[in-house]
Design a protein around this motif. Structure first.
Motif, mmCIF file in Angstrom:
data_model
loop_
_atom_site.group_PDB
_atom_site.id
_atom_site.type_symbol
_atom_site.label_atom_id
_atom_site.label_comp_id
_atom_site.label_asym_id
_atom_site.label_seq_id
_atom_site.Cartn_x
_atom_site.Cartn_y
_atom_site.Cartn_z
ATOM 1 N N ASP A 41 16.950 36.429 15.692
ATOM 2 C CA ASP A 41 15.840 36.235 14.758
ATOM 3 C C ASP A 41 16.058 37.265 13.658
ATOM 4 O O ASP A 41 15.875 38.468 13.859
ATOM 5 N N SER A 42 16.471 36.817 12.494
ATOM 6 C CA SER A 42 16.852 37.718 11.397
ATOM 7 C C SER A 42 15.696 38.561 10.888
ATOM 8 O O SER A 42 15.917 39.528 10.166
ATOM 9 N N ARG A 43 14.487 38.237 11.266
ATOM 10 C CA ARG A 43 13.319 38.981 10.775
ATOM 11 C C ARG A 43 13.079 40.269 11.538
ATOM 12 O O ARG A 43 12.334 41.127 11.079
ATOM 13 N N ARG A 44 13.706 40.416 12.673
ATOM 14 C CA ARG A 44 13.462 41.612 13.497
ATOM 15 C C ARG A 44 14.176 42.819 12.887
ATOM 16 O O ARG A 44 15.346 42.737 12.518
ATOM 17 N N PRO A 45 13.495 43.955 12.786
ATOM 18 C CA PRO A 45 14.067 45.111 12.088
ATOM 19 C C PRO A 45 15.306 45.709 12.747
ATOM 20 O O PRO A 45 16.135 46.325 12.074
ATOM 21 N N GLY A 62 30.449 36.508 13.655
ATOM 22 C CA GLY A 62 29.502 35.907 12.729
ATOM 23 C C GLY A 62 28.100 35.879 13.290
ATOM 24 O O GLY A 62 27.869 36.186 14.460
ATOM 25 N N LEU A 63 27.152 35.498 12.423
ATOM 26 C CA LEU A 63 25.743 35.389 12.798
ATOM 27 C C LEU A 63 25.263 33.978 12.484
ATOM 28 O O LEU A 63 25.461 33.484 11.371
ATOM 29 N N ARG A 64 24.649 33.353 13.457
ATOM 30 C CA ARG A 64 24.077 32.021 13.260
ATOM 31 C C ARG A 64 22.562 32.147 13.285
ATOM 32 O O ARG A 64 22.003 32.767 14.177
ATOM 33 N N ILE A 65 21.935 31.562 12.293
ATOM 34 C CA ILE A 65 20.482 31.586 12.208
ATOM 35 C C ILE A 65 19.965 30.198 12.527
ATOM 36 O O ILE A 65 20.303 29.226 11.852
ATOM 37 N N MET A 66 19.162 30.126 13.547
ATOM 38 C CA MET A 66 18.472 28.893 13.867
ATOM 39 C C MET A 66 17.157 28.924 13.096
ATOM 40 O O MET A 66 16.567 29.976 12.917
ATOM 41 N N ARG A 67 16.727 27.793 12.662
ATOM 42 C CA ARG A 67 15.483 27.751 11.890
ATOM 43 C C ARG A 67 14.311 27.804 12.856
ATOM 44 O O ARG A 67 13.757 26.793 13.259
ATOM 45 N N ILE A 68 13.925 29.022 13.215
ATOM 46 C CA ILE A 68 12.866 29.206 14.199
ATOM 47 C C ILE A 68 11.495 29.319 13.554
ATOM 48 O O ILE A 68 10.494 29.320 14.232
ATOM 49 N N ALA A 69 11.452 29.448 12.246
ATOM 50 C CA ALA A 69 10.197 29.523 11.506
ATOM 51 C C ALA A 69 10.429 28.889 10.144
ATOM 52 O O ALA A 69 11.517 29.008 9.577
ATOM 53 N N GLU A 70 9.435 28.242 9.629
ATOM 54 C CA GLU A 70 9.581 27.542 8.346
ATOM 55 C C GLU A 70 10.042 28.460 7.227
ATOM 56 O O GLU A 70 10.795 28.063 6.360
ATOM 57 N N ASP A 71 9.584 29.695 7.249
ATOM 58 C CA ASP A 71 9.868 30.593 6.123
ATOM 59 C C ASP A 71 10.925 31.648 6.430
ATOM 60 O O ASP A 71 11.030 32.633 5.716
ATOM 61 N N ILE A 72 11.730 31.434 7.456
ATOM 62 C CA ILE A 72 12.666 32.486 7.880
ATOM 63 C C ILE A 72 13.614 32.913 6.761
ATOM 64 O O ILE A 72 13.964 34.067 6.642
ATOM 65 N N PHE A 73 13.997 31.995 5.883
ATOM 66 C CA PHE A 73 14.946 32.344 4.828
ATOM 67 C C PHE A 73 14.254 33.049 3.658
ATOM 68 O O PHE A 73 14.877 33.793 2.934
ATOM 69 N N ARG A 74 12.966 32.811 3.491
ATOM 70 C CA ARG A 74 12.201 33.457 2.426
ATOM 71 C C ARG A 74 11.535 34.738 2.896
ATOM 72 O O ARG A 74 11.102 35.541 2.093
ATOM 73 N N ASP A 75 11.429 34.903 4.190
ATOM 74 C CA ASP A 75 10.717 36.050 4.746
ATOM 75 C C ASP A 75 11.425 37.345 4.352
ATOM 76 O O ASP A 75 12.609 37.523 4.648
ATOM 77 N N PRO A 76 10.726 38.271 3.680
ATOM 78 C CA PRO A 76 11.374 39.523 3.254
ATOM 79 C C PRO A 76 11.916 40.353 4.413
ATOM 80 O O PRO A 76 12.809 41.175 4.220
ATOM 81 N N ILE A 101 15.086 23.235 2.251
ATOM 82 C CA ILE A 101 15.444 24.659 2.252
ATOM 83 C C ILE A 101 16.599 24.977 1.312
ATOM 84 O O ILE A 101 17.040 26.118 1.245
ATOM 85 N N VAL A 102 17.067 23.996 0.550
ATOM 86 C CA VAL A 102 18.139 24.256 -0.414
ATOM 87 C C VAL A 102 17.768 25.408 -1.364
ATOM 88 O O VAL A 102 18.599 26.278 -1.616
ATOM 89 N N PRO A 103 16.535 25.471 -1.880
ATOM 90 C CA PRO A 103 16.193 26.621 -2.739
ATOM 91 C C PRO A 103 16.339 27.965 -2.021
ATOM 92 O O PRO A 103 16.749 28.959 -2.622
ATOM 93 N N ASP A 104 16.041 27.990 -0.721
ATOM 94 C CA ASP A 104 16.193 29.229 0.049
ATOM 95 C C ASP A 104 17.667 29.591 0.208
ATOM 96 O O ASP A 104 18.048 30.765 0.127
ATOM 97 N N VAL A 105 18.494 28.595 0.443
ATOM 98 C CA VAL A 105 19.939 28.823 0.562
ATOM 99 C C VAL A 105 20.479 29.352 -0.767
ATOM 100 O O VAL A 105 21.244 30.317 -0.797
ATOM 101 N N LYS A 106 20.050 28.746 -1.880
ATOM 102 C CA LYS A 106 20.474 29.227 -3.205
ATOM 103 C C LYS A 106 20.047 30.667 -3.421
ATOM 104 O O LYS A 106 20.808 31.469 -3.974
ATOM 105 N N ALA A 107 18.829 31.004 -3.006
ATOM 106 C CA ALA A 107 18.334 32.374 -3.190
ATOM 107 C C ALA A 107 19.203 33.382 -2.440
ATOM 108 O O ALA A 107 19.516 34.459 -2.970
#
Length: 183
Positions: A41-45, A62-76, A101-107
């Protein structure tokens, strides 16, 4: 050994959670055949430091991110993980890539232009099963081809979906190759 048996059983039961021990064990024991890519979970500090340790000391690739939350890619809270992946020069693999989520990938790609980003095989499924040529649903995904550090991971499920619809796979794959190339 008992440790591997325990990890094997945990890995089978919880394969899409965050127990990476079995994958790491097998890659370390059989490096000619396996490389480990971990899931967190990429959000964990603590993830950036754990990931750094795994790359340096356990040969994680490598690191694989599963989409476990709608905002995981936008979450600061994920930003330190993306930064660390970039610093470690390992790929970031994103599972369950959908048009929204294409905008999140672009970000992520814009903020970390050197990051190696891989769209997992799910970038085309299950939406592919609901599409007809010219596959307009995928245009935003095809537009990501302008990023030289973005890669597609393809697998048979895409072809299976095309066959199930009795679709002309040549049209779909020609579109993918036109945008991303055959490599």
């Amino acid at each position: 050994d008992r440790t591997s048996d325990r990890h094997r059983l945990q890995g089978w039961r919880r394969r899409y959670e965050f127990d990476n021990a079995y994958a790491i064990d097998m890659a370390l024991k059989h490096p000619k055949f396996f490389q480990s890519v971990v899931v967190f979970d990429s959000r964990r500090p603590e993830v950036p430091d754990i990931l750094t340790d795994m790359v340096r000391n356990q040969d994680v690739k490598g690191l694989r991110i599963m989409r476990i939350a709608e905002d995981i890619f936008r979450d600061p809270r994920s930003a330190p993980t993306w930064k660390r992946v970039h610093e470690l020069k390992i790929p970031l693999i994103i599972g369950r890539v959908e048009k929204q989520i294409v905008p999140d990938v672009k970000a992520i790609l814009d903020k970390h232009p050197g990051i190696q980003l891989v769209l997992d095989h799910s970038w085309a499924s299950p939406q592919l099963a609901q599409q007809d040529p010219p596959y307009d649903y995928f245009k935003p995904l095809m537009d990501l081809a302008s990023y030289p550090n973005l890669y597609l991971k393809v697998c048979p499920n895409i072809s299976h979906d095309l066959r199930a619809r009795k679709a002309d796979s040549k049209i779909f794959w020609s579109m993918v190759i036109e945008h991303f190339g055959a490599d």
